[in-house]
Design a protein around this motif. Structure first.
Motif: not given
Lengths: 250, 250
Positions: A197, A223, A227, A231
């Motif tokens: 990502c 963001e 993220h 994770c």
DNA sequence: CTCATCTATTTTGTCGACAATTTATCGATA
DNA sequence: TATCGATAAATTGTCGACAAAATAGATGAG
């Protein structure tokens, strides 16, 4: 039998960071403090030195071909940056940040990265955008080459580069330290299905910066950090020492 | 002829900060690294060691009754925290932050202090509020006693205490460093009519924290920092080195 | 009298050696 | 055979000594 007059960093200490030296025996004479420091940091950021690894002074001294006192200095610096921990009379070890420390790192990084983004947008400098694009391309190249170590290191260095280009030496210094710690945290707590990502998000952030869109850039950065943090395998700590204490208490 | 087995800090390095030791010759044996460090820091925070002061290794070694290597270690640590600068082959000097560095410090402090305030409010711990009130009272006592040195030091330590009580070791460490730098900045750039405004603001912030009013606490804290920054003589730098360069260029 | 140059002193940088602690190995005893 | 104790090895902590650099001082020239 003194060595040559070493080339030493000037007082300003404007470190030429972001270089991709590999950790290896260099055979000849000896490396400078800065070189030793950067080699160890790079090795840690590339996950070649796992958390908990013992960093013996004599061993490092032989590897780098320098005296033990020199290694000791570098180790002290790394300890102050919390990337290694010093156990008295036991030696130096690559740090193993706790879950709480991991959260603290992200908690501080969020506003710090926002600050950096604001500075970059305010500068509105095409040269900065060009360097960011170049870095993102390097990230994509490493990703295409399946070079996981380079991917991890470059991902962290993107944020350090951002802070350096923002013109705040303080923010750059803090980001350097926080990025190193983040690499350790990712190594310790990340689920295996991770690195897909991130680089794309770096590209998007860079684009927003190129457009001068501060609000979007900050939102994307926030963001992005969330993220990465999401994770992480946050629920339970690593088994070893915490379980030991819990077992003794129970 | 080795010394006694020194009492050394444990690995955790949970420093017992915020103590009011005076810098002085202690005559006997020798102080630990931590003691030397804290004495120097306290002296700098109390403006007893002005920016630019030369910190000779041998001199400090004699003052503290320890070996030069020990002093050297402490000096290296202070240099990493940017509270002293190391000129190669010239020695260590108390740092003289530039105007830009001063702005950077406040720029980073603003979101960091907001983060700390949020944490304190979230904890909602009466013991924390009690300790803050006690500190504010100590500030007022120092103010009543016209003890300018104590006033300056306690003003900085209020923010360090806040960060420590917030439970974030990372934030506490950063705030410790930023507070030291802020003391240097105030010494360098502050107009003489300063210290009247601050302690009252500390009291107001503490009250907002006691009320659990996060928005007000953050607003007061932000305004507090802006007040301090606004009191700085930001327009032109200090005369010495910059004028020298300008003179050479002209 | 001022400035430049050479010398002497002070101060920093670096290293090797010794002491102390921890860790590992070996032997003895239940 | 397993556990405890003592000895041996390895590693870290600390210091003093020497070398290089910089500053201060002295000397001489203009």
């Amino acid at each position: 039998m003194q060595k040559k007059t070493v080339k030493r960093r000037d007082a300003g200490a404007s470190a030429p960071s972001l270089q991709d030296e590999r950790l290896a025996n260099d055979g000849e004479g000896g490396a400078s403090d800065q070189e030793i420091y950067e080699r160890i940091i790079a090795s840690i950021m590339e996950h070649r030195l796992p958390p908990g690894t013992k960093l013996g002074e004599d061993k490092l001294a032989k590897i780098f071909g320098v005296s033990r006192a020199r290694v000791r200095q570098v180790l002290a610096r790394l300890a102050l940056e919390r990337v290694v921990v010093l156990h008295p009379n036991r030696g130096a070890f690559v740090a193993e940040p706790t879950i709480d420390e991991a959260r603290e790192v992200f908690e501080v990084r969020r506003p710090l990265e926002a600050l950096v983004v604001r500075r970059i947008v305010a500068k509105n400098d095409r040269a900065i955008i060009a360097r960011l694009h170049a870095h993102v391309e390097a990230e994509e190249a490493a990703r295409a080459a399946r070079d996981r170590r380079a991917i991890i290191r470059l991902s962290g260095e993107y944020h350090v580069l951002l802070a350096e280009l923002s013109g705040s030496t303080l923010a750059a210094r803090l980001m350097h330290e926080l990025a190193s710690l983040t690499c350790l945290i990712i190594f310790l707590y990340d689920a295996p299905s991770v690195p897909a990502c991130r680089d794309q998000e770096h590209s998007e952030i860079t684009q927003a910066l190129a457009d001068g869109d501060e609000a979007t850039a900050i939102r994307l950065m926030t963001e992005h950090l969330e993220h990465v943090e999401a994770c992480l395998d946050l629920s339970r700590g690593r088994p070893e020492e915490l379980d030991l204490e819990a077992a003794l208490a129970g």
